[in-house]
Design a protein around this motif. Sequence first.
Motif, PDB file in Angstrom:
ATOM      1  N   ASP A   5       0.882  -1.169   0.000  1.00 53.36           N
ATOM      2  CA  ASP A   5       0.000   0.000   0.000  1.00 53.36           C
ATOM      3  C   ASP A   5       0.918   1.218   0.000  1.00 53.36           C
ATOM      4  OD1 ASP A   5      -1.970   1.899   0.350  1.00 53.36           O
ATOM      5  OD2 ASP A   5      -2.599   1.215   2.332  1.00 53.36           O
ATOM      6  N   ILE A   6       0.966   1.915  -1.129  1.00 49.35           N
ATOM      7  CA  ILE A   6       1.917   3.021  -1.319  1.00 49.35           C
ATOM      8  C   ILE A   6       1.304   4.323  -0.819  1.00 49.35           C
ATOM      9  CG2 ILE A   6       3.179   4.365  -3.042  1.00 49.35           C
ATOM     10  CD1 ILE A   6       3.258   1.799  -4.755  1.00 49.35           C
ATOM     11  N   GLY A   7       2.043   5.025   0.065  1.00 49.02           N
ATOM     12  CA  GLY A   7       1.510   6.251   0.651  1.00 49.02           C
ATOM     13  C   GLY A   7       0.292   5.943   1.490  1.00 49.02           C
ATOM     14  N   SER A   8       0.451   4.984   2.397  1.00 44.49           N
ATOM     15  CA  SER A   8      -0.691   4.398   3.111  1.00 44.49           C
ATOM     16  C   SER A   8      -1.452   5.399   3.976  1.00 44.49           C
ATOM     17  CB  SER A   8      -0.208   3.216   3.954  1.00 44.49           C
ATOM     18  OG  SER A   8      -1.283   2.502   4.479  1.00 44.49           O
ATOM     19  N   GLY A   9      -0.762   6.418   4.515  1.00 43.72           N
ATOM     20  CA  GLY A   9      -1.448   7.455   5.295  1.00 43.72           C
ATOM     21  C   GLY A   9      -2.098   6.900   6.544  1.00 43.72           C
ATOM     22  N   ALA A  10      -3.423   6.980   6.604  1.00 42.39           N
ATOM     23  CA  ALA A  10      -4.168   6.432   7.755  1.00 42.39           C
ATOM     24  C   ALA A  10      -4.336   4.918   7.644  1.00 42.39           C
ATOM     25  CB  ALA A  10      -5.535   7.102   7.853  1.00 42.39           C
ATOM     26  N   GLY A  11      -3.826   4.334   6.531  1.00 39.75           N
ATOM     27  CA  GLY A  11      -3.933   2.886   6.348  1.00 39.75           C
ATOM     28  C   GLY A  11      -5.001   2.470   5.354  1.00 39.75           C
ATOM     29  N   LEU A  12      -5.445   3.425   4.528  1.00 38.00           N
ATOM     30  CA  LEU A  12      -6.496   3.129   3.553  1.00 38.00           C
ATOM     31  C   LEU A  12      -5.898   3.037   2.153  1.00 38.00           C
ATOM     32  CD1 LEU A  12      -8.994   5.726   5.002  1.00 38.00           C
ATOM     33  CD2 LEU A  12      -9.221   3.257   5.209  1.00 38.00           C
ATOM     34  N   PRO A  13      -6.170   1.995   1.395  1.00 28.74           N
ATOM     35  CA  PRO A  13      -7.094   0.902   1.690  1.00 28.74           C
ATOM     36  C   PRO A  13      -6.452  -0.317   2.365  1.00 28.74           C
ATOM     37  CG  PRO A  13      -6.418   0.736  -0.597  1.00 28.74           C
ATOM     38  CD  PRO A  13      -5.706   1.938  -0.012  1.00 28.74           C
ATOM     39  N   GLY A  14      -5.145  -0.250   2.680  1.00 30.90           N
ATOM     40  CA  GLY A  14      -4.427  -1.443   3.114  1.00 30.90           C
ATOM     41  C   GLY A  14      -4.962  -2.129   4.355  1.00 30.90           C
ATOM     42  N   VAL A  15      -5.272  -1.340   5.395  1.00 28.38           N
ATOM     43  CA  VAL A  15      -5.712  -1.963   6.656  1.00 28.38           C
ATOM     44  C   VAL A  15      -7.079  -2.645   6.501  1.00 28.38           C
ATOM     45  CG1 VAL A  15      -6.336  -1.523   9.071  1.00 28.38           C
ATOM     46  CG2 VAL A  15      -4.248  -0.515   8.113  1.00 28.38           C
TER      47      VAL A  15
ATOM     48  N   PHE B   8       1.671   5.892  13.543  1.00 28.11           N
ATOM     49  CA  PHE B   8       0.260   5.541  13.725  1.00 28.11           C
ATOM     50  C   PHE B   8      -0.030   4.155  13.149  1.00 28.11           C
ATOM     51  CE2 PHE B   8      -3.917   5.272  11.674  1.00 28.11           C
ATOM     52  CZ  PHE B   8      -4.732   5.319  12.793  1.00 28.11           C
ATOM     53  N   LEU B   9       0.480   3.888  11.971  1.00 26.61           N
ATOM     54  CA  LEU B   9       0.245   2.576  11.335  1.00 26.61           C
ATOM     55  C   LEU B   9       0.833   1.452  12.185  1.00 26.61           C
ATOM     56  CD1 LEU B   9       0.970   3.530   7.615  1.00 26.61           C
ATOM     57  CD2 LEU B   9      -1.260   3.006   8.627  1.00 26.61           C
ATOM     58  N   GLY B  10       1.996   1.697  12.789  1.00 28.02           N
ATOM     59  CA  GLY B  10       2.578   0.700  13.684  1.00 28.02           C
ATOM     60  C   GLY B  10       1.676   0.415  14.873  1.00 28.02           C
ATOM     61  N   GLU B  11       1.069   1.483  15.384  1.00 30.03           N
ATOM     62  CA  GLU B  11       0.134   1.348  16.513  1.00 30.03           C
ATOM     63  C   GLU B  11      -1.103   0.536  16.099  1.00 30.03           C
ATOM     64  OE1 GLU B  11      -2.597   4.348  19.279  1.00 30.03           O
ATOM     65  OE2 GLU B  11      -1.118   5.200  17.909  1.00 30.03           O
ATOM     66  N   VAL B  12      -1.604   0.799  14.900  1.00 30.62           N
ATOM     67  CA  VAL B  12      -2.774   0.064  14.392  1.00 30.62           C
ATOM     68  C   VAL B  12      -2.464  -1.433  14.309  1.00 30.62           C
ATOM     69  CG1 VAL B  12      -4.192  -0.339  12.320  1.00 30.62           C
ATOM     70  CG2 VAL B  12      -3.793   1.999  13.134  1.00 30.62           C
ATOM     71  N   VAL B  13      -1.310  -1.765  13.731  1.00 27.34           N
ATOM     72  CA  VAL B  13      -0.931  -3.170  13.569  1.00 27.34           C
ATOM     73  C   VAL B  13      -0.873  -3.863  14.926  1.00 27.34           C
ATOM     74  CG1 VAL B  13       0.960  -4.709  12.878  1.00 27.34           C
ATOM     75  CG2 VAL B  13       0.284  -2.806  11.390  1.00 27.34           C
ATOM     76  N   GLN B  14      -0.304  -3.153  15.917  1.00 23.43           N
ATOM     77  CA  GLN B  14      -0.174  -3.706  17.264  1.00 23.43           C
ATOM     78  C   GLN B  14      -1.539  -3.863  17.942  1.00 23.43           C
ATOM     79  OE1 GLN B  14       2.574  -1.328  19.451  1.00 23.43           O
ATOM     80  NE2 GLN B  14       3.131  -2.955  20.857  1.00 23.43           N
ATOM     81  N   GLU B  15      -2.313  -2.790  17.916  1.00 25.63           N
ATOM     82  CA  GLU B  15      -3.606  -2.786  18.628  1.00 25.63           C
ATOM     83  C   GLU B  15      -4.597  -3.795  18.026  1.00 25.63           C
ATOM     84  OE1 GLU B  15      -4.728  -0.982  21.315  1.00 25.63           O
ATOM     85  OE2 GLU B  15      -2.713  -0.193  21.643  1.00 25.63           O
ATOM     86  N   LEU B  16      -4.594  -3.919  16.695  1.00 25.05           N
ATOM     87  CA  LEU B  16      -5.549  -4.819  16.037  1.00 25.05           C
ATOM     88  C   LEU B  16      -5.010  -6.249  15.945  1.00 25.05           C
ATOM     89  CD1 LEU B  16      -7.009  -2.664  13.107  1.00 25.05           C
ATOM     90  CD2 LEU B  16      -7.587  -2.663  15.529  1.00 25.05           C
ATOM     91  N   ARG B  17      -3.783  -6.436  16.435  1.00 21.49           N
ATOM     92  CA  ARG B  17      -3.147  -7.764  16.406  1.00 21.49           C
ATOM     93  C   ARG B  17      -3.073  -8.324  14.993  1.00 21.49           C
ATOM     94  NH1 ARG B  17      -4.903 -10.703  22.021  1.00 21.49           N
ATOM     95  NH2 ARG B  17      -4.687  -8.864  23.323  1.00 21.49           N
ATOM     96  N   LEU B  18      -2.670  -7.467  14.064  1.00 17.73           N
ATOM     97  CA  LEU B  18      -2.553  -7.902  12.672  1.00 17.73           C
ATOM     98  C   LEU B  18      -1.220  -8.620  12.486  1.00 17.73           C
ATOM     99  CD1 LEU B  18      -3.813  -4.633  10.930  1.00 17.73           C
ATOM    100  CD2 LEU B  18      -5.130  -6.697  11.440  1.00 17.73           C
ATOM    101  N   THR B  19      -1.254  -9.757  11.807  1.00 17.63           N
ATOM    102  CA  THR B  19      -0.015 -10.487  11.543  1.00 17.63           C
ATOM    103  C   THR B  19       0.334 -10.385  10.060  1.00 17.63           C
ATOM    104  OG1 THR B  19      -1.293 -12.498  11.214  1.00 17.63           O
ATOM    105  CG2 THR B  19      -0.390 -12.137  13.411  1.00 17.63           C
ATOM    106  N   ASP B  20       1.612 -10.591   9.741  1.00 23.25           N
ATOM    107  CA  ASP B  20       2.096 -10.520   8.365  1.00 23.25           C
ATOM    108  C   ASP B  20       1.810  -9.145   7.754  1.00 23.25           C
ATOM    109  OD1 ASP B  20       3.438 -11.394   6.159  1.00 23.25           O
ATOM    110  OD2 ASP B  20       1.895 -12.785   5.449  1.00 23.25           O
ATOM    111  N   VAL B  21       2.026  -8.103   8.566  1.00 22.29           N
ATOM    112  CA  VAL B  21       1.943  -6.722   8.086  1.00 22.29           C
ATOM    113  C   VAL B  21       3.256  -6.034   8.446  1.00 22.29           C
ATOM    114  CG1 VAL B  21       0.750  -4.497   8.235  1.00 22.29           C
ATOM    115  CG2 VAL B  21      -0.548  -6.618   8.489  1.00 22.29           C
TER     116      VAL B  21
END
Length: 238
Positions: free
Chosen positions: A77-87, A110-123
């Motif tokens: 996801d290039i220039g992911s910003g708030a994580g849209l559409p990648g998250v 912020f994206l690092g926090e999202v990955v941690q809080e949502l327990r996303l794997t392989d991101v």
Amino acid sequence: PMRSKESVSGQLTNDLATDPAAQLDAYASLILASNQKAGLMSSGTSRDDLYQRHFPESFAVLAALESNNLLNSPVIDIGSGAGLPGVPLKIARPGIGITLLEATQKKAAFLGEVVQELRLTDVTVIRGRAEEIGRDPLHRERYRLAVARSVAPLPVLLELALPLLAVGGVLAAVKGSRMEAEIDASANALATLGGAVEVTLRLEIPLPGPPMLVIVRKVAETPDAFPRRPGMPNKRPL
């Protein structure tokens, strides 16, 4: 019976690795909590805006990709910003491996926090510019799908994205009313970088003038000279 707040939040913690609706809700809360500080979206963005516009657009991208057999991993996801559409893609399809690329420190944090809080794997979250990542052997020609939303006009975006794609991979770029003009302006960039516009797809969302998805297939290797150094693709589009 009403559950206590503690048991609800405890339940939520368990759900966050497995329940897409709970993940999306937590993601919305994270965006709203960090929006001002990290400059993620326009300042008046509300939960309704997320659920009525931004999330539906991401899921419409997913639907368009899947119905055309284009959702192939790994994804960037290039220039992911708030994580849209990648998250949202990752929440809906946990099996995909995805890299979120963002140049701004606050947004990448912020994206690092999202990955941690949502327990996303392989991101993987990378703070960096596509011009630099596109020259890194760990990333160059490694991805099968690149997604991008509101990053740059298509001739510029092609130089950022195509070096990252393996031959046969695709760029899926969300575009608005200027799409046709941007495609017309991209002839030289496509020929130079090894891309071909394959199809344009209308995103199925109930918005006025719904956005479109431009699908560009990488048909040949990108020459070593590209991407040029940071800032050049924007300053002097191909």
